[in-house]
Design an enzyme around this catalytic site. Structure first.
Site, PDB file in Angstrom:
ATOM      1  N   GLU A  25      31.181  84.029  19.529  1.00 15.69           N
ATOM      2  CA  GLU A  25      30.590  83.256  18.446  1.00 15.69           C
ATOM      3  C   GLU A  25      29.204  83.746  18.029  1.00 15.69           C
ATOM      4  O   GLU A  25      28.706  83.344  16.974  1.00 15.69           O
ATOM      5  CB  GLU A  25      30.535  81.769  18.810  1.00 15.69           C
ATOM      6  CG  GLU A  25      29.655  81.412  19.987  1.00 15.69           C
ATOM      7  CD  GLU A  25      30.362  81.452  21.324  1.00 15.69           C
ATOM      8  OE1 GLU A  25      29.876  80.820  22.278  1.00 15.69           O
ATOM      9  OE2 GLU A  25      31.434  82.120  21.417  1.00 15.69           O
ATOM     10  N   VAL A  26      28.579  84.594  18.819  1.00 17.66           N
ATOM     11  CA  VAL A  26      27.246  85.100  18.440  1.00 17.66           C
ATOM     12  C   VAL A  26      27.268  86.581  18.062  1.00 17.66           C
ATOM     13  O   VAL A  26      26.289  87.100  17.536  1.00 17.66           O
ATOM     14  CB  VAL A  26      26.208  84.872  19.571  1.00 17.66           C
ATOM     15  CG1 VAL A  26      26.144  83.412  19.956  1.00 17.66           C
ATOM     16  CG2 VAL A  26      26.501  85.748  20.783  1.00 17.66           C
TER      17      VAL A  26
ATOM     18  N   ASP B 198      45.707  87.269  23.023  1.00 13.87           N
ATOM     19  CA  ASP B 198      44.698  86.658  23.884  1.00 13.87           C
ATOM     20  C   ASP B 198      44.402  85.228  23.437  1.00 13.87           C
ATOM     21  O   ASP B 198      44.392  84.299  24.253  1.00 13.87           O
ATOM     22  CB  ASP B 198      43.425  87.496  23.854  1.00 13.87           C
ATOM     23  CG  ASP B 198      42.382  87.019  24.858  1.00 13.87           C
ATOM     24  OD1 ASP B 198      42.491  87.374  26.039  1.00 13.87           O
ATOM     25  OD2 ASP B 198      41.461  86.292  24.452  1.00 13.87           O
TER      26      ASP B 198
ATOM     27  N   GLU C 263      49.267  65.467  42.710  1.00 15.64           N
ATOM     28  CA  GLU C 263      50.556  65.945  42.210  1.00 15.64           C
ATOM     29  C   GLU C 263      50.445  66.714  40.901  1.00 15.64           C
ATOM     30  O   GLU C 263      51.232  67.637  40.664  1.00 15.64           O
ATOM     31  CB  GLU C 263      51.523  64.760  42.035  1.00 15.64           C
ATOM     32  CG  GLU C 263      51.913  64.084  43.333  1.00 15.64           C
ATOM     33  CD  GLU C 263      52.604  65.037  44.306  1.00 15.64           C
ATOM     34  OE1 GLU C 263      53.275  65.990  43.851  1.00 15.64           O
ATOM     35  OE2 GLU C 263      52.469  64.829  45.528  1.00 15.64           O
TER      36      GLU C 263
ATOM     37  N   HIS D  76      36.949  92.435  23.709  1.00 15.36           N
ATOM     38  CA  HIS D  76      37.827  91.476  23.038  1.00 15.36           C
ATOM     39  C   HIS D  76      37.670  91.740  21.548  1.00 15.36           C
ATOM     40  O   HIS D  76      36.551  91.790  21.037  1.00 15.36           O
ATOM     41  CB  HIS D  76      37.449  90.037  23.386  1.00 15.36           C
ATOM     42  CG  HIS D  76      38.290  89.000  22.699  1.00 15.36           C
ATOM     43  ND1 HIS D  76      39.648  89.152  22.495  1.00 15.36           N
ATOM     44  CD2 HIS D  76      37.970  87.796  22.154  1.00 15.36           C
ATOM     45  CE1 HIS D  76      40.125  88.075  21.878  1.00 15.36           C
ATOM     46  NE2 HIS D  76      39.122  87.256  21.650  1.00 15.36           N
TER      47      HIS D  76
ATOM     48  N   SER E 256      61.355  73.989  47.069  1.00 17.59           N
ATOM     49  CA  SER E 256      62.611  73.401  47.542  1.00 17.59           C
ATOM     50  C   SER E 256      63.695  73.509  46.468  1.00 17.59           C
ATOM     51  O   SER E 256      63.405  73.678  45.275  1.00 17.59           O
ATOM     52  CB  SER E 256      62.392  71.925  47.880  1.00 17.59           C
ATOM     53  OG  SER E 256      62.150  71.179  46.696  1.00 17.59           O
TER      54      SER E 256
ATOM     55  N   GLU F 249      47.914  70.582  43.220  1.00 19.99           N
ATOM     56  CA  GLU F 249      48.994  71.454  43.673  1.00 19.99           C
ATOM     57  C   GLU F 249      49.376  72.520  42.660  1.00 19.99           C
ATOM     58  O   GLU F 249      50.158  73.431  42.966  1.00 19.99           O
ATOM     59  CB  GLU F 249      50.216  70.611  44.056  1.00 19.99           C
ATOM     60  CG  GLU F 249      49.963  69.749  45.288  1.00 19.99           C
ATOM     61  CD  GLU F 249      51.210  69.059  45.806  1.00 19.99           C
ATOM     62  OE1 GLU F 249      52.327  69.460  45.421  1.00 19.99           O
ATOM     63  OE2 GLU F 249      51.061  68.109  46.596  1.00 19.99           O
TER      64      GLU F 249
END
Length: 334
Positions: free
Chosen positions: A85-86, A192, A228, A109, A253, A232
Site C-alpha cells: 500500500e505504500v 497470491d 475444536e 510481489h 480416524s 486443532e
C-alpha cells in the site's frame, strides 16, 4: 503443461558480480533477503527510513542503512520490499527519479507493477523473485543449508540477461536449493491475492469464526468450541503441509475421513464456488486493487475498524486465556 523449475545448476552467481543490490525496506522479506545475499558474497545496501525500528534492526545486523534515494542512486538492482500500500507513493517520489537505463527494478510481489501503480521508465527491466514463505523461514532455511522455493517472472520486454540476474538472485537467497518456478507477474499477483482472500486468511478466518459461533450459540462451552474449531486446525494443516489431503485423511480416524467426504461439500457449496469466482474476477479486473489503494488514501478507516472489531471477538478473548495455559505454545499478543 508442467511448470519450468530451475535449480542450483541453472543459476550463475557471477551474474551479480560487480553489481550493487539495493533492498528497499528491512521488514520480513527485506531482512532475510539482504542477509542471505550478503552471505552469498553479494554487494548489498539497505534503503530504510532513519528512526524506524527496521532501521535499528538493519544496524544491529551490521548494515549501514541509507535513505531510499541514496540507495537507489548507488544501485544497479533495486528491490522494493515495502508494504504494497505504500510502494507506489514511495516509488514516484523517491525511486523513479533516480533510476537509470540498465537498472533492474525488482519486487517479491507483483501487485504494484501488475496493476500499473509502479511503471518503470524506458530502459529499466522489471523482475520478480518471490520466495514462497515468510522472511524468517527464508533466512533460517538458508542458514541451515536449505532454501525456500521461489517464483521468478520477467516484466514485458525484459532481456534474457535479466532472467539470468533473477536466477542468480534466487540462488543467492537460497531459492534454487528448493526450486525456482517460472511464472508471470499476472499469475503470481492474482493467485497470491486469491489464495489469501479465499483460503489462507479470509476463508479460514470466517470458517473458524462461524463454526465457533455455531457451537457457542447451541450452548456449548466456548472453551470447547475454541479447541475444536481453532486450536486443532494446526494439527490438520501440518498434515496437509507434510503430505497433502491424502496424508491428512490417512492420519485421522475413519470417522473423521467419512465426515470429510460427506459433510465438507455441504459447507463449500456451489454458491461458495460462485463467490470464489466473483472474488477472482474482482482481482483480475483490478477492482480489489483500486479498493485497497483508495482505502489507504482515505487513511484506512474501514480496515482499522474491522481490525479492532475482530480483535475483540469472543474466540480471540477465549483463545488468549487458553493459550496462557499451554506452556509449550510461544503465545503471541498483538
Amino acid at each position: 503443461m508442467a511448470a519450468k523449475i530451475y535449480y542450483d545448476n541453472d543459476a550463475d552467481l557471477s551474474c551479480l558480480k560487480d553489481k550493487t543490490i539495493a533492498i528497499l525496506g528491512y521488514g520480513s522479506q527485506g531482512h532475510a533477503q539482504a542477509q542471505n545475499l550478503r552471505d552469498s558474497g553479494c554487494n548489498v545496501i539497505i534503503g530504510q527510513r532513519e528512526g524506524s525500528a527496521n532501521y535499528d534492526l538493519a544496524v544491529s545486523h551490521n548494515f549501514e542503512p541509507k535513505s531510499i534515494e541514496e540507495a537507489v542512486k548507488a544501485a544497479d538492482i533495486v528491490n522494493i520490499l515495502l508494504p504494497d500500500e505504500v510502494q507506489a507513493d514511495v516509488y514516484r517520489a523517491q525511486v523513479r527519479p533516480h533510476l537509470r537505463p540498465g537498472n533492474i527494478l525488482m519486487c517479491s510481489h507483483g501487485f504494484n507493477i501488475h496493476f500499473g501503480l509502479v511503471e518503470p521508465p524506458k530502459g529499466v527491466d522489471t523482475l520478480l523473485v518471490a520466495p514462497k514463505g515468510p522472511g524468517h523461514l527464508v533466512r533460517s532455511e538458508y542458514v541451515k543449508g536449505g532454501g525456500v522455493p521461489c517464483l521468478i517472472a520477467l516484466g514485458e520486454g525484459a532481456a534474457e540477461s535479466t532472467r539470468q540476474v533473477g536466477l542468480a538472485y534466487a540462488k543467492a537467497i537460497g531459492g534454487t536449493r528448493g526450486g525456482v518456478i517460472e511464472t508471470t507477474f499476472a499469475e503470481e499477483t492474482e493467485t497470491d491475492l486469491f489464495g489469501e482472500q479465499v483460503v489462507l486468511c479470509g476463508g479460514v478466518s470466517e470458517l473458524v469464526k462461524a463454526a465457533f459461533e455455531t457451537l457457542v450459540d447451541a450452548g456449548y462451552q466456548p472453551e470447547m468450541a475454541y479447541f475444536e474449531c481453532m486450536h486443532e486446525l494446526k494439527l490438520i494443516v501440518d498434515l496437509f503441509y507434510e503430505g497433502g489431503l491424502s496424508y491428512m485423511r490417512y492420519s485421522v480416524s475413519n470417522t473423521a475421513e467419512y465426515g470429510d467426504y460427506t459433510r465438507g461439500p455441504r459447507v463449500i457449496t456451489e454458491q461458495t464456488r460462485q463467490e470464489m469466482r466473483r472474488i477472482l474476477k474482482e482481482i483480475q479486473d483490478g477492482q480489489f486493487a483500486r479498493e485497497w489503494i483508495l482505502e489507504n488514501k482515505a487513511g484506512a478507516p474501514a480496515f482499522k475498524a474491522r481490525r479492532r472489531r475482530d480483535r475483540s471477538h469472543q474466540i480471540e478473548v477465549v483463545g488468549r486465556r487458553l493459550r496462557k495455559l499451554m506452556s509449550w505454545i510461544d503465545a503471541k499478543e498483538v
